[in-house]
Design an enzyme around this catalytic site. Sequence first.
Site, mmCIF file in Angstrom:
data_model
loop_
_atom_site.group_PDB
_atom_site.id
_atom_site.type_symbol
_atom_site.label_atom_id
_atom_site.label_comp_id
_atom_site.label_asym_id
_atom_site.label_seq_id
_atom_site.Cartn_x
_atom_site.Cartn_y
_atom_site.Cartn_z
ATOM 1 C CB SER A 156 -0.887 0.001 1.252
ATOM 2 O OG SER A 156 -1.535 1.241 1.427
ATOM 3 C CE1 TYR A 169 -4.378 -2.231 4.752
ATOM 4 C CE2 TYR A 169 -3.432 -0.071 4.295
ATOM 5 C CZ TYR A 169 -3.922 -1.286 3.851
ATOM 6 O OH TYR A 169 -3.941 -1.553 2.497
ATOM 7 C CE LYS A 173 -1.669 -4.127 3.118
ATOM 8 N NZ LYS A 173 -1.728 -5.407 2.365
#
Length: 245
Positions: A156, A169, A173
């Site tokens: 991401s 998150y 990533k």
Amino acid sequence: MTTASFSASNTAAVAAAAAARTVLITGVSKGLGRALAVELSKRGHTVIGCSRAQEKLNSLQSELSSPDRHLLLNVDVRSDNSVKELARVVMEKKFVPDIIVNNAGTINKNNRIWEVPVEEFDTVIDTNVKGIANVLRHFIPLMLPKSRGIIVNMSSGWGRSGAALVAPYCASKWAVEGLSRAVAKEMPDGFAVVALSPGVINTEMLQSCFGNSASGYQTPDAWSLKAATMILNLTAADNGASLTV
């Protein structure tokens, strides 16, 4: 390795992409995984897909071109035993993948880190990081005898930067980026392991962060047209790269 955008200008790579491949896609029942599976099947490639949502897998099976050619199974990538069983079935049916797309992922609800429930934090890490590790653990040994293969770990833009309210998150990533570069150094010649940022796509995960404004971004179906071409054109020369669709 530097972050780069992919350009499909290599003639040899384009020619190689024309050959039918077997592609394993995790998190295949919705979003990017589903769109990529449908697009790859249209191009004549075989899809091995896994997800925890059996009803969505059943629905997807009927959407794929030549449905009987593909293998869709209920698997929880967070469970090493579940992925181990997937690898056993794949080996038994001689569906060893040429390409793996570690797409399964989740995100926390928008919250400051000290307000994120521990169970939610664990789910993000277990899915986005441990899930990839489980797939690599059981599928790289199956691919090694072929002396070639491509592994795409979905990253991401937030795995290369950061954003408030989605720290779990972002952390997951960033871990995907580091894991991909490290495993790339462990693979023999003929293989490539890359971290791939899909860009900003109107998925359920984006909607959870952006709300209604997510609708202003491209759909998974539109994204899959470019992403399928990029993934099919990857070669061993891309090993260790961080790419963006």
